[in-house]
Design an enzyme around this catalytic site. Sequence first.
Site, short mmCIF file in Angstrom:
data_model
loop_
_atom_site.label_atom_id
_atom_site.label_comp_id
_atom_site.label_asym_id
_atom_site.label_seq_id
_atom_site.Cartn_x
_atom_site.Cartn_y
_atom_site.Cartn_z
N LYS A 174 -18.16 58.88 -18.40
CA LYS A 174 -19.03 57.86 -17.92
C LYS A 174 -20.23 58.44 -16.76
O LYS A 174 -21.11 59.22 -16.96
CB LYS A 174 -18.43 56.60 -17.72
CG LYS A 174 -17.86 55.82 -19.16
CD LYS A 174 -17.40 54.63 -19.16
CE LYS A 174 -17.10 54.24 -20.43
NZ LYS A 174 -15.74 53.80 -20.81
N ASP A 194 -6.81 57.23 -15.11
CA ASP A 194 -7.71 57.47 -16.02
C ASP A 194 -8.88 56.71 -15.21
O ASP A 194 -9.03 55.34 -15.26
CB ASP A 194 -7.63 56.40 -17.49
CG ASP A 194 -8.79 56.48 -18.42
OD1 ASP A 194 -9.74 56.67 -17.77
OD2 ASP A 194 -8.61 56.03 -19.37
N TYR A 219 -7.12 50.78 -21.96
CA TYR A 219 -8.17 51.47 -22.89
C TYR A 219 -8.25 52.78 -22.45
O TYR A 219 -8.81 53.14 -21.33
CB TYR A 219 -9.38 50.90 -23.47
CG TYR A 219 -9.96 51.69 -24.35
CD1 TYR A 219 -9.54 51.88 -25.64
CD2 TYR A 219 -11.19 52.44 -24.10
CE1 TYR A 219 -10.12 52.57 -26.87
CE2 TYR A 219 -12.05 53.17 -25.02
CZ TYR A 219 -11.45 53.26 -26.45
OH TYR A 219 -12.10 53.78 -27.33
C1 PLP Z 1 -14.78 54.33 -22.11
C2 PLP Z 1 -13.33 54.79 -21.55
C3 PLP Z 1 -12.63 55.96 -22.04
C4 PLP Z 1 -13.17 56.49 -23.36
O1 PLP Z 1 -14.31 57.39 -22.88
P1 PLP Z 1 -15.39 57.71 -24.21
O2 PLP Z 1 -16.45 58.44 -23.66
O3 PLP Z 1 -15.92 56.36 -24.88
O4 PLP Z 1 -14.39 58.52 -25.03
C5 PLP Z 1 -11.43 56.17 -21.57
N1 PLP Z 1 -10.85 55.40 -20.64
C6 PLP Z 1 -11.45 54.36 -19.98
C7 PLP Z 1 -10.81 53.94 -18.89
C8 PLP Z 1 -12.83 54.27 -20.62
O5 PLP Z 1 -13.40 53.06 -19.96
#
Ligand code: PLP
Length: 431
Positions: free
Chosen positions: A267, A239, A144
């Site tokens: 995060k 990511d 994701y």
């Molecule tokens: C949470 C998450 C996102 C998206 O971040 P948001 O702040 O919710 O837009 C992207 N990549 C990873 C791996 C994530 O866990």
Amino acid sequence: MNNIKSEKIYSEAVKYIPGGVNSPVRAFKSVGLNPIFIDKAHGSKIYDVDGNEYIDYICSWGPLILGHSNEDVLKGVEDALRKGTSYGVPTQIEVEVAKLIVQAYPSVEMVRMVNSGTEATMSALRVARAYTKRSKILKFEGCYHGHSDSLLVKSGSGALTYGVPTSPGVPEDVVKDTLVCPYNDLKSVEDIFKKQGSDIAAVILEPVAANMGVVAPKKEFLEGLRRITKEYGSILIFDEVITGFRLAFGGAQEYYNIEPDMTCFGKIIGGGLPVGAYGGKREIMNMVSPIGPVYQAGTLSGNPLAMYMGHRMLTILKNNREIYNDLEIKAEKLEKGIMDNLSKLGIAGTVNRVGSLVCMFLGEGPVDNYDDVKRCDVENFNIYFKELLQRGILVAPTQFEAMFLSTAHTDDDIEYTIKSNYEALKIAFNK
Ligand SMILES: *Cc1c(COP(=O)(O)O)cnc(C)c1O
């Protein structure tokens, strides 16, 4: 345990907010419940509006590695708030946070702040495409990267096919340049690169997949991706929105000793406020406006309050590296405890863990990719979830998310969780 107030708020919420929630997974729909509404949280504990107390393993889905409302993180935040909440003109704290990130990640020479992880990945891809002058991107099943159009794709039929949109509203035209391979399957990546490698701008992945439960990368997989992208002149994007500053201060790239070309953050770097960031080699980041031609902007990007919190968070982590070892020990204890419970009860299951990301899968292991994940037992998990909740433990309302450990989780918390895990599994499986 009663939920009278939560139920009352929920009945109002659904009138004004789709599904009553502002992010789908909060709805508890997958476990057949209505959501609990939260009043406050402190340390490892979260309290709902009915006064129920839970040990929290959601921890805001990752940011709260130091637990809820940590006094050290919050120190001075009121003063920062009173100085103003947003200026639209730069501040020194933005430079300080950027410096902390760059110093922690040798692969990152410059970084741009945004407001979410979604924005970070979306912007990184735009830059990668502009830099390589190529259109296609490659992602992995079960990874994701936020909800932007071109990344909202899972593969129906594995490698060598074009992406199929996961959501209505995403035109097929937008995702026709999104290629998808199974996680941990280097062969499929090699095959796809042999055919269209010179058109692939970037490969993006979670270096530890933590949005299909937790799936560790095989070392050869990460190394292979680094080699192939180099060979074909594609940008390798990690990511690290979850893994950044969590697996190690230097993230998964330090943990596995692999340098990507670009990295996305979110995060943890916001300390619980809305922040994201993307960065990479200077030559690549020089593409970004206003020094380069790639447009990317944000009214609240680098917001002073969010930067203040992020700065506190990263400084504490930087000065207390033993935190990572402590988390490792606690997480290992939890992993072992759950594994023991599964085997004592004779339940097929496995625990995947990388650092402080822990995930129990019900069903036959090993779980190395999205196909393995999909075979897991969902029905019994739902009963298990409810039983845990009754015992004052809040895990994600789906099996396909990590348990996020924080420094605030005590040994007592872990021991109580292991004991409750046993009881909840026993009931869920009628043992
Ligand atoms: C949470 C998450 C996102 C998206 O971040 P948001 O702040 O919710 O837009 C992207 N990549 C990873 C791996 C994530 O866990």
